[in-house]
Design a protein around this motif. Structure first.
Motif, PDB file in Angstrom:
ATOM      1  N   LYS A  47       8.801 -12.466  19.573  1.00 33.29           N
ATOM      2  CA  LYS A  47       9.042 -13.098  18.270  1.00 33.29           C
ATOM      3  C   LYS A  47       8.081 -12.564  17.212  1.00 33.29           C
TER       4      LYS A  47
ATOM      5  N   LYS B  31       9.291  -9.161  16.177  1.00 38.01           N
ATOM      6  CA  LYS B  31      10.552  -9.307  15.449  1.00 38.01           C
ATOM      7  C   LYS B  31      10.325  -9.756  14.013  1.00 38.01           C
ATOM      8  N   TYR B  32       9.548 -10.811  13.812  1.00 36.42           N
ATOM      9  CA  TYR B  32       9.395 -11.377  12.479  1.00 36.42           C
ATOM     10  C   TYR B  32       8.397 -10.596  11.628  1.00 36.42           C
TER      11      TYR B  32
ATOM     12  N   PHE C  51      10.553  -7.881  10.310  1.00 36.50           N
ATOM     13  CA  PHE C  51      11.470  -8.446   9.315  1.00 36.50           C
ATOM     14  C   PHE C  51      10.768  -8.681   7.982  1.00 36.50           C
TER      15      PHE C  51
ATOM     16  N   LEU D 175      16.275  -9.000  12.474  1.00 37.16           N
ATOM     17  CA  LEU D 175      16.647 -10.412  12.480  1.00 37.16           C
ATOM     18  C   LEU D 175      17.754 -10.719  13.489  1.00 37.16           C
TER      19      LEU D 175
END
Length: 264
Positions: free
Chosen positions: A5, A8-9, A12, A71
């Motif tokens: 996570k 990923k973020y 992003f 995302l």
């Protein structure tokens, strides 16, 4: 799961910031293009509005791939984003190396490009504003010296030139006096006909190319730091995209293995 996570973020957020910035660039380019006269010459090297549109649209597409790929865990978008970013990164490194090796050739090309911009002064409002900003910022006039303005049709110093600005230079070349309350925008008129000692009292005579190169040498740490920071940011985004792509592929492999029935 936490590392997945975080990767990923983080990717992003980085892509989203550049995505918004690219949208702003694109919007400014559209506004400048609409506000401009329709009969001006549109070339990428001498049209700031067209340059903003090109850079903004390319950034928008590339960061879109990174944003939605990160995302939505879309492997195909992340692969495209990673590939494009790697190509851009390699091109930047190659351009820096070639620019350092062939620095004289780069200066010659820059000289020609700036003189072409002088010829198109008054034909493009955006280009005119950019040239005026550079001349006021670096306290310079022309490319090599103030006589370069004779190449422009409005400032050309010939007898048959009907322009009121003939044999002059733009107001952005003028020396601002200390006690001057009202700026004299006509201070550059007929300066090409004057002797050099008299001219220096009214306008800056040094060329902008030398001043810009000199500024770059004096601010080498700033220029180098900004370039290295941008390079490190791109490398970081490449690494994040590669890590997330690897994580997605591992998850997909686990799902495929768990879906295969065990043999007795």
């Amino acid at each position: 799961m936490g590392a997945y996570k975080a990767t990923k973020y983080t990717l992003f957020v980085c892509c989203y910031i550049f995505w918004v910035a690219s949208g702003v660039l694109f919007a400014v380019g559209i506004y400048a293009k609409i506000a401009k006269e329709k009969d001006v010459v549109d070339t990428l090297t001498t049209d700031p509005a067209l340059l903003l549109l090109t850079v903004g649209s390319l950034m928008f597409i590339i960061t879109f791939l990174g944003c939605f790929g990160a995302l939505r865990d879309a492997a195909i978008l992340l692969k495209m984003f990673l590939g494009v970013l790697l190509v851009i990164l390699l091109l930047q490194i190659a351009a820096a190396v070639l620019g350092f090796i062939f620095s004289d050739m780069v200066l010659e090309r820059t000289d020609l490009l700036m003189k072409k911009a002088i010829v198109l002064y008054r034909e493009d409002m955006d280009l005119e504003n950019v040239i005026d900003f550079v001349q006021k910022k670096f306290l310079c006039c022309g490319v090599d010296d103030y006589s370069d303005w004779s190449q422009n049709a409005y400032f050309n110093c010939t007898e048959n030139n009907p322009s009121l600005e003939a044999c002059g230079v733009p107001f952005s070349c003028c020396v601002r006096q200390r006690n001057e309350t009202v700026f004299n925008s006509m201070c550059g008129y007929n300066t090409q006909r004057m002797e050099e000692l008299s001219v220096r009292e009214r306008i800056y005579t040094n060329g902008c190319l030398k001043k810009i190169v000199l500024w770059g040498k004096h601010n080498l740490l700033l220029v180098g730091g900004m370039s290295i920071s941008l390079l490190c940011l791109e490398i970081c985004m490449v690494a994040l995209a590669a890590v997330q792509l690897g994580q997605i592929q591992r998850v997909q492999q686990k799902k495929m293995k768990s879906g295969i029935p065990r043999q007795r």
